[in-house]
Design a protein around this motif. Structure first.
Motif, PDB file in Angstrom:
ATOM      1  N   ASN A 239      29.953  23.322  43.300  1.00 57.35           N
ATOM      2  CA  ASN A 239      29.157  24.428  42.591  1.00 57.35           C
ATOM      3  C   ASN A 239      30.061  25.714  42.608  1.00 57.35           C
ATOM      4  O   ASN A 239      30.106  26.578  41.537  1.00 57.35           O
ATOM      5  CB  ASN A 239      27.650  24.598  43.078  1.00 57.35           C
ATOM      6  N   SER A 240      30.776  25.969  43.505  1.00 55.83           N
ATOM      7  CA  SER A 240      31.651  26.967  43.509  1.00 55.83           C
ATOM      8  C   SER A 240      32.841  26.766  42.482  1.00 55.83           C
ATOM      9  O   SER A 240      33.273  27.549  41.917  1.00 55.83           O
ATOM     10  CB  SER A 240      32.462  27.461  45.054  1.00 55.83           C
ATOM     11  N   GLY A 241      33.211  25.314  42.451  1.00 54.36           N
ATOM     12  CA  GLY A 241      34.090  24.871  41.459  1.00 54.36           C
ATOM     13  C   GLY A 241      33.475  25.129  40.076  1.00 54.36           C
ATOM     14  O   GLY A 241      34.338  25.460  39.252  1.00 54.36           O
ATOM     15  N   LEU A 242      32.193  24.940  39.805  1.00 50.28           N
ATOM     16  CA  LEU A 242      31.965  24.961  38.598  1.00 50.28           C
ATOM     17  C   LEU A 242      31.877  26.558  38.234  1.00 50.28           C
ATOM     18  O   LEU A 242      31.676  26.871  36.914  1.00 50.28           O
ATOM     19  CB  LEU A 242      30.516  24.176  38.533  1.00 50.28           C
ATOM     20  N   TYR A 243      31.201  27.430  39.177  1.00 46.91           N
ATOM     21  CA  TYR A 243      31.177  28.546  38.967  1.00 46.91           C
ATOM     22  C   TYR A 243      32.581  29.217  38.388  1.00 46.91           C
ATOM     23  O   TYR A 243      32.725  30.003  37.389  1.00 46.91           O
ATOM     24  CB  TYR A 243      30.721  29.514  40.438  1.00 46.91           C
ATOM     25  N   ALA A 244      33.641  28.797  39.207  1.00 46.58           N
ATOM     26  CA  ALA A 244      35.062  29.367  39.070  1.00 46.58           C
ATOM     27  C   ALA A 244      35.278  28.618  37.500  1.00 46.58           C
ATOM     28  O   ALA A 244      36.121  29.443  36.712  1.00 46.58           O
ATOM     29  CB  ALA A 244      36.079  28.758  40.011  1.00 46.58           C
ATOM     30  N   ALA A 245      35.231  27.504  37.356  1.00 48.78           N
ATOM     31  CA  ALA A 245      35.699  26.819  35.955  1.00 48.78           C
ATOM     32  C   ALA A 245      35.004  27.736  34.705  1.00 48.78           C
ATOM     33  O   ALA A 245      35.460  27.964  33.518  1.00 48.78           O
ATOM     34  CB  ALA A 245      34.990  25.451  35.913  1.00 48.78           C
ATOM     35  N   CYS A 246      33.708  28.062  34.824  1.00 47.73           N
ATOM     36  CA  CYS A 246      32.774  28.830  33.864  1.00 47.73           C
ATOM     37  C   CYS A 246      33.573  30.107  33.675  1.00 47.73           C
ATOM     38  O   CYS A 246      33.725  30.485  32.576  1.00 47.73           O
ATOM     39  CB  CYS A 246      31.618  28.983  34.456  1.00 47.73           C
ATOM     40  N   MET A 247      33.882  30.907  34.684  1.00 48.60           N
ATOM     41  CA  MET A 247      34.581  32.242  34.701  1.00 48.60           C
ATOM     42  C   MET A 247      35.955  32.017  34.139  1.00 48.60           C
ATOM     43  O   MET A 247      36.233  32.951  33.208  1.00 48.60           O
ATOM     44  CB  MET A 247      34.637  32.789  36.031  1.00 48.60           C
ATOM     45  N   GLN A 248      36.866  30.734  34.337  1.00 59.51           N
ATOM     46  CA  GLN A 248      38.154  30.684  33.868  1.00 59.51           C
ATOM     47  C   GLN A 248      37.935  30.326  32.326  1.00 59.51           C
ATOM     48  O   GLN A 248      38.705  30.935  31.515  1.00 59.51           O
ATOM     49  CB  GLN A 248      38.639  29.361  34.298  1.00 59.51           C
ATOM     50  N   LEU A 249      36.728  29.772  31.838  1.00 60.50           N
ATOM     51  CA  LEU A 249      36.699  29.536  30.379  1.00 60.50           C
ATOM     52  C   LEU A 249      36.486  30.668  29.696  1.00 60.50           C
ATOM     53  O   LEU A 249      36.839  30.998  28.517  1.00 60.50           O
ATOM     54  CB  LEU A 249      35.570  28.273  30.191  1.00 60.50           C
ATOM     55  N   SER A 250      35.576  31.536  30.237  1.00 60.21           N
ATOM     56  CA  SER A 250      35.134  32.799  29.816  1.00 60.21           C
ATOM     57  C   SER A 250      36.378  33.682  29.599  1.00 60.21           C
ATOM     58  O   SER A 250      36.687  34.210  28.646  1.00 60.21           O
ATOM     59  CB  SER A 250      34.087  33.391  30.741  1.00 60.21           C
ATOM     60  N   ALA A 251      37.319  33.567  30.615  1.00 64.55           N
ATOM     61  CA  ALA A 251      38.634  34.558  30.513  1.00 64.55           C
ATOM     62  C   ALA A 251      39.384  33.922  29.309  1.00 64.55           C
ATOM     63  O   ALA A 251      40.049  34.880  28.684  1.00 64.55           O
ATOM     64  CB  ALA A 251      39.304  34.287  31.543  1.00 64.55           C
ATOM     65  N   ILE A 252      39.530  32.551  29.148  1.00 62.06           N
ATOM     66  CA  ILE A 252      40.242  32.069  28.200  1.00 62.06           C
ATOM     67  C   ILE A 252      39.560  32.647  27.005  1.00 62.06           C
ATOM     68  O   ILE A 252      40.449  32.737  25.714  1.00 62.06           O
ATOM     69  CB  ILE A 252      40.358  30.577  28.295  1.00 62.06           C
ATOM     70  N   TYR A 253      38.425  32.497  26.635  1.00 66.36           N
ATOM     71  CA  TYR A 253      38.068  32.718  25.288  1.00 66.36           C
ATOM     72  C   TYR A 253      38.087  34.225  24.931  1.00 66.36           C
ATOM     73  O   TYR A 253      38.037  34.753  23.842  1.00 66.36           O
ATOM     74  CB  TYR A 253      36.558  32.209  25.216  1.00 66.36           C
ATOM     75  N   SER A 254      37.933  34.924  26.113  1.00 72.11           N
ATOM     76  CA  SER A 254      38.162  36.559  25.935  1.00 72.11           C
ATOM     77  C   SER A 254      39.484  36.812  25.171  1.00 72.11           C
ATOM     78  O   SER A 254      39.661  37.632  24.361  1.00 72.11           O
ATOM     79  CB  SER A 254      37.843  37.087  27.024  1.00 72.11           C
ATOM     80  N   ALA A 255      40.473  36.020  25.476  1.00 66.01           N
ATOM     81  CA  ALA A 255      41.977  36.233  25.065  1.00 66.01           C
ATOM     82  C   ALA A 255      42.078  35.969  23.541  1.00 66.01           C
ATOM     83  O   ALA A 255      42.547  36.514  22.776  1.00 66.01           O
ATOM     84  CB  ALA A 255      42.914  35.349  25.768  1.00 66.01           C
ATOM     85  N   SER A 256      41.021  35.301  23.153  1.00 65.45           N
ATOM     86  CA  SER A 256      40.761  34.862  21.515  1.00 65.45           C
ATOM     87  C   SER A 256      39.706  35.611  20.714  1.00 65.45           C
ATOM     88  O   SER A 256      39.333  35.367  19.643  1.00 65.45           O
ATOM     89  CB  SER A 256      40.782  33.241  21.491  1.00 65.45           C
ATOM     90  N   ASN A 257      39.082  36.491  21.773  1.00 66.94           N
ATOM     91  CA  ASN A 257      37.945  37.332  21.083  1.00 66.94           C
ATOM     92  C   ASN A 257      36.819  36.662  20.506  1.00 66.94           C
ATOM     93  O   ASN A 257      36.097  37.071  19.871  1.00 66.94           O
ATOM     94  CB  ASN A 257      38.623  38.257  20.150  1.00 66.94           C
ATOM     95  N   ASN A 258      36.649  35.265  21.318  1.00 64.57           N
ATOM     96  CA  ASN A 258      35.184  34.765  20.917  1.00 64.57           C
ATOM     97  C   ASN A 258      34.113  35.264  21.988  1.00 64.57           C
ATOM     98  O   ASN A 258      33.968  34.760  22.851  1.00 64.57           O
ATOM     99  CB  ASN A 258      35.669  33.200  21.123  1.00 64.57           C
ATOM    100  N   GLN A 259      33.565  36.543  21.580  1.00 62.92           N
ATOM    101  CA  GLN A 259      32.632  36.987  22.356  1.00 62.92           C
ATOM    102  C   GLN A 259      31.513  36.110  22.755  1.00 62.92           C
ATOM    103  O   GLN A 259      30.941  35.984  24.020  1.00 62.92           O
ATOM    104  CB  GLN A 259      32.243  38.310  21.847  1.00 62.92           C
ATOM    105  N   ASP A 260      30.964  35.308  21.749  1.00 57.06           N
ATOM    106  CA  ASP A 260      30.003  34.386  22.159  1.00 57.06           C
ATOM    107  C   ASP A 260      30.175  33.583  23.383  1.00 57.06           C
ATOM    108  O   ASP A 260      29.570  33.238  24.218  1.00 57.06           O
ATOM    109  CB  ASP A 260      29.543  33.470  20.752  1.00 57.06           C
ATOM    110  N   LYS A 261      31.415  32.936  23.386  1.00 55.53           N
ATOM    111  CA  LYS A 261      31.774  31.629  24.019  1.00 55.53           C
ATOM    112  C   LYS A 261      31.720  32.679  25.578  1.00 55.53           C
ATOM    113  O   LYS A 261      31.790  32.050  26.636  1.00 55.53           O
ATOM    114  CB  LYS A 261      32.925  31.114  23.806  1.00 55.53           C
TER     115      LYS A 261
END
Length: 557
Positions: A239-261
């Motif tokens: 679950n720490s791995g899942l948490y980190a993965a969610c935050m990593q996906l959020s960071a990647i989407y932030s670079a493409s300005n996809n605020q919903d994701k």
């Protein structure tokens, strides 16, 4: 005149052999620089590092198990020109429902009998490449680890378009974990698995291996396979791995300005963090398992009071609060101080070990109370970043001793008395230690891509070093950040000169004990600063420095 001096210093800095080399620690780093070079050599010359031709493409493998490969990527991104092709092969073979395979083996390998044990969704034959691929059904970590691998690729290559095409697959993998009844606890809204040793891939047997065979059962089926009748629990590391993965996906989407994701995955991650911290914390560290189904009667283990290897990972993935992280580190220090099991180090897979054995592994062997550098490396990084800098140095010093003892070879796995054990790729542990040296001791952490935004937190004073030259470079792109650190005790000054790819620096400078700041200047201009206290340590904090080559001058009293 002032600017010309700064430019001259910067040119000299750039023109030195130090700057044009790869990732390394230079002048003043002494044994740490030597050790880092040794780790780099061992990682690049590892027996597991191979060039393959699968799926019609050349693939650079670090370990043939994708989980191990991803763990090694945390170091190889600083050296290797190409780190994505092997990861990509496993992405290409993701199943329709979203799961990934663990590994590949030649078709002729004896493990092919697992195809008769596991459901069809857990294996695949690739005739063109003469290999078989399997998922060990009990495992619950691959889907978040594939996101972690993507994040390393995204950071070190800066290739947004490449990662963008894989984002649907990565989301599919996380959604698989969060929806499949064999993977997700409807009761706790967290990932679950069979009762393994932490993140390891085998469960306990109701009898000895020999007796299990006599009764007509297959041992591999018993330790690896799961179905709807398999007792399962919540393991914090998944679950720490899942948490980190969610935050990593959020960071990647932030670079493409996809605020919903960005918002979607951040909210998913925060929910997992909240539930995991509420459920799994025992007051001192994360309990080994929390029951979703009752733990088997034949599994003789006090889950609530077993300290297991994912605890340091949990810290480095950002799951616990600062206080919780410090409590975990203190518990490892306590194990060392009490010299439990008469062990040479406190980096246990689980402690206490399971008696009389776990699936045939006796106490003190392999993950059942064995000692390994995976835990030591992750623990050192956590210690550096959470106010236990001296403990981080202590761990690295012991790693250096081990490396010297074994002739510039650092094995990963040991019995408590220090005998080298088998079963884990050495480069997994070596990568964890290299990461601790770069992100912990040297304190270089990429907060974006290609070191565009970077945190610099030199902790050389904890190691007794007043001078240090550091360069950290991404292998795929040669993007880099370099610094020289100088502490003049007589003059009571610290100078930090920075150069490289960043356009935004955040500085967290470890200060000498019990000192107060007189002044802070950047390129001779006095600037405001703040002080951050982390346990007993004081850090000078400077945010959003936009100069290309800032020279920071600190005077204290």
């Amino acid at each position: 005149m002032r600017l010309s001096v700064i430019v001259l210093i910067t040119l000299l800095f750039f023109c030195s052999d130090f700057v044009f080399g790869q990732t390394h620690f230079g002048k003043g780093t002494d044994q740490y620089g030597v050790f880092l070079n040794s780790l780099k050599k061992q990682l690049t010359e590892s027996e597991y590092r191979k060039t393959l031709h699968f799926g019609g493409k050349r693939r650079n493998q670090f370990v043939q198990w994708i989980r191990d490969n991803v763990h090694v990527m945390k170091a190889m991104k600083y050296m290797e020109p190409e780190i994505s092709s092997f990861w990509e092969f496993f992405m290409e073979n993701q199943t329709k429902e979203g799961l990934y395979f663990d590994y590949y083996y030649p078709i002729a390998e004896p493990v092919n009998h697992r195809m008769n044990l596991f459901e069809k969704r857990y294996w695949k034959i690739l005739s063109r490449d003469s290999i078989q691929m399997h998922r060990l059904p009990v495992e619950a970590d691959l889907e978040y680890l594939m996101v972690e691998g993507a994040y390393y690729i995204w950071q070190s290559t800066g290739d947004d378009n490449y990662i963008k095409k894989w984002l649907p697959n990565l989301e599919k993998g996380l959604n698989y974990i969060m929806t499949d009844p064999l993977r997700w606890s409807a009761r706790f809204q967290l990932a679950k698995r069979g009762y393994t040793l932490d993140t390891w891939d085998f469960m306990q047997l109701p009898t000895s291996r020999e007796e299990y065979k006599k009764q007509g059962f297959d041992v591999q089926n018993g330790i690896f396979n799961i179905d709807e009748k398999t007792p399962m629990g919540i393991m914090h590391g998944d679950n720490s791995g899942l948490y980190a993965a969610c935050m990593q996906l959020s960071a990647i989407y932030s670079a493409s300005n996809n605020q919903d994701k960005v918002n979607f995955w951040k909210e998913k991650g925060e929910a997992i963090r909240q539930w995991a911290n509420q459920l799994c914390w025992n007051g001192e560290y994360y309990a080994h398992f929390i029951e979703d189904d009752p733990s088997p009667a034949y599994l003789k283990i006090d889950h609530r009071h077993t300290l297991s290897l994912s605890n340091p990972y949990d810290i480095n993935r950002g799951l616990p609060t600062q206080e919780m992280a410090q409590s975990i580190i203190a518990n490892y220090q306590k194990l060392k101080g009490n010299n439990v099991e008469n062990a040479f180090a406190e980096w246990f897979g689980v402690y206490p070990p399971v008696e009389p054995d776990f699936a045939g592994y006796k106490p003190g062997s392999y993950m059942n109370g064995g000692v390994n550098t995976i835990v030591g490396g992750e623990l050192a990084k956590a210690a550096f970043q959470h106010g236990y800098e001296q403990y981080g140095v202590d761990i690295l010093e012991r790693m250096i001793e081990l490396n010297t003892k074994h002739g510039d070879k650092l094995p990963v796995s040991y019995t408590p008395e220090g005998k080298v054990d088998a079963g884990i790729p050495d480069n997994w542990g070596q990568a964890a230690i290299m990461s601790a040296m770069i992100e912990g001791l040297a304190g270089v952490i990429d907060k974006g891509q290609l070191f565009d935004k970077v945190e610099i937190a030199p902790r050389w004073l904890a190691a007794g070093k007043n001078t240090a030259e550091v360069r950290v470079e991404y292998g795929p792109t040669k993007k880099n950040v370099s610094y020289t650190f100088n502490h003049d005790m007589k003059a009571k000054t610290i100078n930090l000169m920075l150069a490289g790819s960043p356009s935004n620096y955040a500085i967290k400078l470890l200060l000498p004990d019990y000192k107060q700041i007189k002044s802070v200047k950047i390129n001779k201009k006095t600037v405001a600063f703040s002080i951050d206290k982390v346990r007993n340590s004081q850090y000078l904090v400077l945010m959003d420095i936009m100069d290309i080559t800032p020279l920071i001058e600190v005077r204290y009293k």
